[in-house]
Design an enzyme around this catalytic site. Sequence first.
Site, PDB file in Angstrom:
ATOM      1  CG  LEU A 256      60.728   6.806  15.855  1.00  0.00           C
ATOM      2  CD1 LEU A 256      61.785   7.302  14.930  1.00  0.00           C
ATOM      3  CD2 LEU A 256      59.444   7.489  15.507  1.00  0.00           C
TER       4      LEU A 256
ATOM      5  CD  GLU B  65      67.723   5.749  19.376  1.00  0.00           C
ATOM      6  OE1 GLU B  65      67.953   5.467  18.331  1.00  0.00           O
ATOM      7  OE2 GLU B  65      68.483   6.373  20.438  1.00  0.00           O
TER       8      GLU B  65
ATOM      9  CG  ASP C 137      50.487  12.467   9.939  1.00  0.00           C
ATOM     10  OD1 ASP C 137      50.325  12.832  11.056  1.00  0.00           O
ATOM     11  OD2 ASP C 137      50.460  13.271   9.079  1.00  0.00           O
TER      12      ASP C 137
ATOM     13  N   GLY D 126      49.134   6.033  11.479  1.00  0.00           N
ATOM     14  CA  GLY D 126      49.105   4.974  12.777  1.00  0.00           C
ATOM     15  C   GLY D 126      48.341   5.605  14.148  1.00  0.00           C
TER      16      GLY D 126
ATOM     17  NE  ARG E 184      25.711  -6.469  42.729  1.00  0.00           N
ATOM     18  CZ  ARG E 184      26.199  -7.143  43.715  1.00  0.00           C
ATOM     19  NH1 ARG E 184      26.093  -8.588  43.525  1.00  0.00           N
ATOM     20  NH2 ARG E 184      26.756  -6.817  44.608  1.00  0.00           N
TER      21      ARG E 184
ATOM     22  CD  GLN F 193      33.773   3.839  41.393  1.00  0.00           C
ATOM     23  OE1 GLN F 193      34.873   3.303  41.150  1.00  0.00           O
ATOM     24  NE2 GLN F 193      33.061   4.052  42.423  1.00  0.00           N
TER      25      GLN F 193
ATOM     26  N   GLY G 275      33.061  -3.880  43.339  1.00  0.00           N
ATOM     27  CA  GLY G 275      34.247  -4.876  43.925  1.00  0.00           C
ATOM     28  C   GLY G 275      34.540  -5.770  42.913  1.00  0.00           C
TER      29      GLY G 275
ATOM     30  CD  GLU H 222      51.203   3.882  16.438  1.00  0.00           C
ATOM     31  OE1 GLU H 222      50.882   4.548  15.508  1.00  0.00           O
ATOM     32  OE2 GLU H 222      50.853   2.594  16.306  1.00  0.00           O
TER      33      GLU H 222
ATOM     34  CD  GLU I 161      50.579  14.341  28.331  1.00  0.00           C
ATOM     35  OE1 GLU I 161      49.818  14.332  29.351  1.00  0.00           O
ATOM     36  OE2 GLU I 161      50.903  13.639  27.518  1.00  0.00           O
TER      37      GLU I 161
END
Length: 383
Positions: free
Chosen positions: A128, A130, A243, A245, A271, A339, A343, A366, A370
Site C-alpha cells: 500500500l 509509497e 483495522d 492489522g 545484579r 536503563q 551500561g 500500519e 498520530e
Amino acid sequence: MTVFAIDADEQLEMIRQSAKDFAENYIKPYVMEWDEAQKFPVDLFHKMGEYGFMGVLVPEGYGGSGLGYQEYITIIDEISQVCGAIGLSLAAHNSLCTNHILTFANEEQKHKYLPKLASGEWIGAWGLTETGTGSDAGGMTTTAVEDGEFFVLNGSKNFITHAISSDVAVVIARTGEKGDSHGMTAFVIEKGTPGFTAGKKENKLGMRASETACLFFDNCRVPKANVLGNVGEGFVQSLKILDGGRISIAALSLGIAKGALNAALKYAQQREQFGKAIINFQGISFKLADMATKVEASELLTRKAGFLKDNGQKVTKASAMAKLYASETAVEVANEGVQVHGGYGYTKDFPAEKYYRDAKLCTIGEGTSEIQKLVISREIARK
C-alpha cells in the site's frame, strides 16, 4: 467411545505453549545472528507453516488452522517476546496479505492462494505504502490501466515486508482519480510476473531480520482475474484490513514489551550493588512496577480488540487504541529496560538493546501513533 472436550482456556494455553516452545527452540538461538546479518530466515517461516502459524485465521477448508484472534494474539505475543522481527514478519504475512485474500477474494482465488500461504509453502507481501504517500495512502501514484483482459501497472511501493522473498503480493493501485477513495483497486500478483520486481533490502535500525524493500511495476500486466473484489474497492478494503492489522501490531508490541520487562526483571534480580540486588532499590522496583502495569493494560486493550473482531463487531476504535497504547508502551518499557541494565543495556551482550531498537517500528508501521489518534478522535466524535 469417550470424547474429551478441550475448553477454550485449555486450548489457548496449549497454543501459547506451542508458540513458546517454537520460539525457544527455533528462534532464540539465532536471534543475534540474524539481526547482525540482517538475514530473513525463509526456512523458519516454512517451518512455522508446519506448526499452523502461517494461516492462523484461515479456515481449515482452505488449509489453515481455523483459529480466532485470541489465539492469533497469543502466537504473535509469544514469538515477539523472543524476536520482534520474526513476530513482525509473521504478523504481516497473516494479517495483511493472507487476510486480504481471505476477506475479499472469490472462491477460486481463495482455493488457489490460501492453502499455499497457510502451509508456509508461500510467503506473502502487501503493498500500500509509497515513497511519497505514507499516511496519505489516497494520494498514491502507482497506476493500473485497463487493457483488454489485463490491467497494466506502473509505479512502486515502499517499505514492503517480504518484498524480495515473497511468492505472492497483494498490491493496491490507482484505477481512478488521485484522492478518490473509490479510485483504487487491489490485485494479487505472483512472483515472476513480467515487470514485477523488488528493490534492495532496507538497512534498518531494528527489526533487521524482517525483510523490507521496494516493489516496482514496469508495464506489469496483471490479468483481470487477479482483481480482489471489485474494481475501485481497494482503498476501502485496505482500511478494513488495517483495522485487523492494528491488532497484530498491538500483539507484536505486547510481546516486545513483555520481553523487555522480563529481561529487566531478571537482570534486576541478579545484579548486585551496595551489597544487594538492585530490585530492592525503590528507584528500580518502581520502574518495574510501572512497566508491568502498562504491559498489563496493553494486553487488556489488545484482547478486547481481538474479542470484538472474533464476534464480528466493529473494531476501528478498539484496534487503534490497542495499537496506540501497546506500541507506545513497548517503546517506553524497552527504554526503561535499557536503563535498568545500565551500561550493560547499551551492549549487545544483553537483549535489552535489541528490544529497544525493535520497539520503535511499532509506533510507525500500519499507521503512526498520530494516525491512531486521528482515527480514535474521529470515532469518539461520532457518538
